[in-house]
Design a protein around this motif. Structure first.
Motif, PDB file in Angstrom:
ATOM      1  N   ILE A 240      27.359  32.608  41.210  1.00 43.50           N
ATOM      2  CA  ILE A 240      28.073  31.391  40.832  1.00 43.50           C
ATOM      3  C   ILE A 240      27.857  31.175  39.345  1.00 43.50           C
ATOM      4  CG2 ILE A 240      28.242  28.887  41.090  1.00 43.50           C
ATOM      5  CD1 ILE A 240      27.120  29.207  43.918  1.00 43.50           C
ATOM      6  N   CYS A 241      28.913  30.877  38.640  1.00 46.13           N
ATOM      7  CA  CYS A 241      28.767  30.451  37.250  1.00 46.13           C
ATOM      8  C   CYS A 241      29.712  29.292  36.997  1.00 46.13           C
ATOM      9  CB  CYS A 241      29.025  31.595  36.270  1.00 46.13           C
ATOM     10  SG  CYS A 241      30.733  32.152  36.179  1.00 46.13           S
ATOM     11  N   SER A 242      29.345  28.447  36.052  1.00 46.96           N
ATOM     12  CA  SER A 242      30.220  27.346  35.692  1.00 46.96           C
ATOM     13  C   SER A 242      31.303  27.853  34.748  1.00 46.96           C
ATOM     14  CB  SER A 242      29.423  26.219  35.019  1.00 46.96           C
ATOM     15  OG  SER A 242      28.752  26.701  33.866  1.00 46.96           O
ATOM     16  N   THR A 243      32.500  27.318  34.906  1.00 46.38           N
ATOM     17  CA  THR A 243      33.557  27.617  33.946  1.00 46.38           C
ATOM     18  C   THR A 243      33.139  27.062  32.598  1.00 46.38           C
ATOM     19  OG1 THR A 243      35.246  27.536  35.671  1.00 46.38           O
ATOM     20  CG2 THR A 243      35.983  27.255  33.387  1.00 46.38           C
ATOM     21  N   PRO A 244      33.135  27.879  31.547  1.00 48.41           N
ATOM     22  CA  PRO A 244      32.624  27.410  30.251  1.00 48.41           C
ATOM     23  C   PRO A 244      33.326  26.147  29.778  1.00 48.41           C
ATOM     24  CG  PRO A 244      32.922  29.776  30.213  1.00 48.41           C
ATOM     25  CD  PRO A 244      33.527  29.295  31.501  1.00 48.41           C
ATOM     26  N   ILE A 245      32.531  25.250  29.204  1.00 46.10           N
ATOM     27  CA  ILE A 245      33.042  24.017  28.624  1.00 46.10           C
ATOM     28  C   ILE A 245      33.214  24.246  27.133  1.00 46.10           C
ATOM     29  CG2 ILE A 245      32.613  21.553  28.271  1.00 46.10           C
ATOM     30  CD1 ILE A 245      30.716  21.696  30.693  1.00 46.10           C
ATOM     31  N   ASP A 246      34.415  24.014  26.616  1.00 44.24           N
ATOM     32  CA  ASP A 246      34.685  24.270  25.214  1.00 44.24           C
ATOM     33  C   ASP A 246      33.750  23.432  24.350  1.00 44.24           C
ATOM     34  OD1 ASP A 246      36.127  25.668  23.262  1.00 44.24           O
ATOM     35  OD2 ASP A 246      37.376  23.923  22.842  1.00 44.24           O
ATOM     36  N   GLY A 247      33.042  24.087  23.446  1.00 44.04           N
ATOM     37  CA  GLY A 247      32.142  23.390  22.536  1.00 44.04           C
ATOM     38  C   GLY A 247      30.715  23.274  23.034  1.00 44.04           C
ATOM     39  N   ALA A 248      30.473  23.561  24.315  1.00 45.04           N
ATOM     40  CA  ALA A 248      29.112  23.462  24.857  1.00 45.04           C
ATOM     41  C   ALA A 248      28.316  24.708  24.486  1.00 45.04           C
ATOM     42  CB  ALA A 248      29.142  23.291  26.366  1.00 45.04           C
ATOM     43  N   ALA A 249      27.036  24.510  24.186  1.00 39.11           N
ATOM     44  CA  ALA A 249      26.179  25.626  23.802  1.00 39.11           C
ATOM     45  C   ALA A 249      25.653  26.337  25.045  1.00 39.11           C
ATOM     46  CB  ALA A 249      25.015  25.115  22.945  1.00 39.11           C
ATOM     47  N   GLY A 250      25.251  27.597  24.868  1.00 37.18           N
ATOM     48  CA  GLY A 250      24.642  28.337  25.963  1.00 37.18           C
ATOM     49  C   GLY A 250      25.661  28.954  26.896  1.00 37.18           C
ATOM     50  N   GLN A 251      25.152  29.662  27.901  1.00 39.14           N
ATOM     51  CA  GLN A 251      26.019  30.387  28.824  1.00 39.14           C
ATOM     52  C   GLN A 251      26.476  29.532  29.993  1.00 39.14           C
ATOM     53  OE1 GLN A 251      23.571  33.617  30.230  1.00 39.14           O
ATOM     54  NE2 GLN A 251      22.389  32.323  31.624  1.00 39.14           N
ATOM     55  N   GLY A 252      25.995  28.292  30.082  1.00 40.46           N
ATOM     56  CA  GLY A 252      26.365  27.441  31.192  1.00 40.46           C
ATOM     57  C   GLY A 252      25.483  27.692  32.404  1.00 40.46           C
ATOM     58  N   PHE A 253      25.902  27.119  33.525  1.00 39.21           N
ATOM     59  CA  PHE A 253      25.120  27.239  34.757  1.00 39.21           C
ATOM     60  C   PHE A 253      25.377  28.586  35.413  1.00 39.21           C
ATOM     61  CE2 PHE A 253      25.073  26.666  39.453  1.00 39.21           C
ATOM     62  CZ  PHE A 253      23.701  26.515  39.594  1.00 39.21           C
ATOM     63  N   ARG A 254      24.289  29.247  35.867  1.00 41.00           N
ATOM     64  CA  ARG A 254      24.395  30.498  36.602  1.00 41.00           C
ATOM     65  C   ARG A 254      23.435  30.466  37.788  1.00 41.00           C
ATOM     66  NH1 ARG A 254      24.941  35.688  32.453  1.00 41.00           N
ATOM     67  NH2 ARG A 254      27.065  35.229  31.720  1.00 41.00           N
ATOM     68  N   PHE A 255      23.876  31.072  38.878  1.00 40.40           N
ATOM     69  CA  PHE A 255      23.069  31.096  40.098  1.00 40.40           C
ATOM     70  C   PHE A 255      23.288  32.434  40.789  1.00 40.40           C
ATOM     71  CE2 PHE A 255      22.541  30.439  44.669  1.00 40.40           C
ATOM     72  CZ  PHE A 255      21.340  29.724  44.750  1.00 40.40           C
ATOM     73  N   VAL A 256      22.176  33.073  41.210  1.00 38.86           N
ATOM     74  CA  VAL A 256      22.236  34.353  41.905  1.00 38.86           C
ATOM     75  C   VAL A 256      21.368  34.272  43.150  1.00 38.86           C
ATOM     76  CG1 VAL A 256      21.840  36.842  41.757  1.00 38.86           C
ATOM     77  CG2 VAL A 256      22.474  35.557  39.705  1.00 38.86           C
ATOM     78  N   GLN A 257      21.887  34.728  44.283  1.00 37.54           N
ATOM     79  CA  GLN A 257      21.085  34.776  45.507  1.00 37.54           C
ATOM     80  C   GLN A 257      21.515  35.977  46.340  1.00 37.54           C
ATOM     81  OE1 GLN A 257      18.448  32.594  46.460  1.00 37.54           O
ATOM     82  NE2 GLN A 257      18.161  34.317  47.835  1.00 37.54           N
ATOM     83  N   ASN A 258      20.547  36.840  46.675  1.00 36.71           N
ATOM     84  CA  ASN A 258      20.843  37.982  47.540  1.00 36.71           C
ATOM     85  C   ASN A 258      20.992  37.526  48.989  1.00 36.71           C
ATOM     86  OD1 ASN A 258      20.633  39.664  45.338  1.00 36.71           O
ATOM     87  ND2 ASN A 258      18.534  40.302  45.791  1.00 36.71           N
ATOM     88  N   CYS A 259      21.738  38.320  49.749  1.00 35.39           N
ATOM     89  CA  CYS A 259      21.985  38.014  51.155  1.00 35.39           C
ATOM     90  C   CYS A 259      21.992  39.331  51.931  1.00 35.39           C
ATOM     91  CB  CYS A 259      23.326  37.289  51.311  1.00 35.39           C
ATOM     92  SG  CYS A 259      23.821  36.948  53.012  1.00 35.39           S
TER      93      CYS A 259
END
Length: 306
Positions: A46-65
């Motif tokens: 899961i990643c957040s759609t980038p927000i124009d002007g926001a710093a960093g890579q945004g929210f990211r989430f990884v989970q194995n199944c």
């Protein structure tokens, strides 16, 4: 205002920042890694759609199944974990959840409905595709059980025939257009009624030219823009001698027929854009060339489906 109130405000420190609001892009699928039980690993990204002007890579989430746990209930519970993590990182729950694999749509839909999340079946998941390509190149090959070497290719999907836009959504005419990449970086400041923008950091030099399309309708431009907004436009493509708008998961809309030389030149321009500006394209809707601003404006990206 009382002295006590003033003292309380001065001691409260800076106001807390409101949570960031961003859509999410999701991929729940198997990876080229064999677990100890001989079954392929599944993974939720899961990643957040980038927000124009926001710093960093945004929210990211990884989970194995594990392969034996793949179901909508596992996904629902893990989405809850993702929202908890997002809240800790200063993000509000997403308003929209985009899923770009048609084969997983039903399972993701069931999980999203239980959490009152709006699912948008869409390939307009540019940040997710780039992240997945990065993981395929650098993360998965370092994992134990990675299936190196050529794999049997997946069968190529049968591409749907492009269908004409409905009469109510057709403009009076269209024309090719180009803009410097630097101008597109400022699109958030333009007067646009329906906008679909993406951050363009790292996609090329400001002077690089980006190819696009302008649709004109003297009387219905705003309605056409609203209709296109609901399509989730993904990219422009030249197919044979046809100009096609790809949208949603697998929709293909015929915008016009081209002369052979025009089709060849357009296809070359789109290929060059993939190499020079990260596949950036644009689609604009206006009432006329003289209109200040746009009734609709979308930044598109011609990225290969990961």
């Amino acid at each position: 205002m009382s002295q006590a109130t003033e003292e309380a405000r001065s001691n409260a420190g800076p106001a807390a920042q409101p949570p960031l609001q961003a859509d999410w892009e999701l991929d729940y699928y198997s990876r080229p890694i064999l677990e100890a039980d001989g079954k392929k690993r599944w993974e939720l990204l899961i990643c957040s759609t980038p927000i124009d002007g926001a710093a960093g890579q945004g929210f990211r989430f990884v989970q194995n199944c594990s392969a034996s746990s793949v179901n909508s209930q596992w996904l629902k519970q893990t989405l809850e974990q993702a929202m908890e993590q997002a809240a800790r990182e200063g993000y509000a729950a997403p308003r929209k959840l985009r899923c770009w694999r048609a084969s997983m749509r039903t399972m993701v839909q069931r999980a999203a409905e239980q959490l009152s999340l709006e699912l948008i079946p869409s390939r307009r998941c540019y940040a997710l595709v780039e992240w997945l390509q990065e993981r395929q190149a650098t993360v998965y090959p370092a994992e134990e059980g990675y299936m190196a070497g050529p794999l049997a290719p997946a069968p190529l999907p049968i591409q749907p025939v492009a269908v004409p836009l409905p009469e109510a959504a057709r403009g009076d005419r269209w024309s090719w257009a180009s803009l410097p990449l630097g101008a597109l970086r400022e699109a958030a400041e333009w007067d646009v009624s329906f906008a679909g923008l993406v951050p363009l950091a790292g996609t090329g030099d400001d002077d690089a030219m980006v190819s696009g399309l302008r649709l004109f309708s003297a009387t219905r431009s705003l309605a056409i823009a609203g209709w296109i907004a609901g399509l989730e436009p993904v990219r422009l493509e030249v197919s044979g001698n046809q100009l096609v708008l790809e949208a949603g998961l697998e929709d293909r809309w015929l915008l016009g027929n081209l002369e052979p030389e025009e089709a060849k030149a357009a296809a070359q321009a789109f290929r060059a854009a993939r190499e020079q500006v990260g596949g950036v394209q644009f689609l604009a809707v206006q009432s006329s060339e003289a209109q200040n601003g746009f009734d609709g404006f979308w930044v598109l990206r011609d990225l290969p489906d990961a």
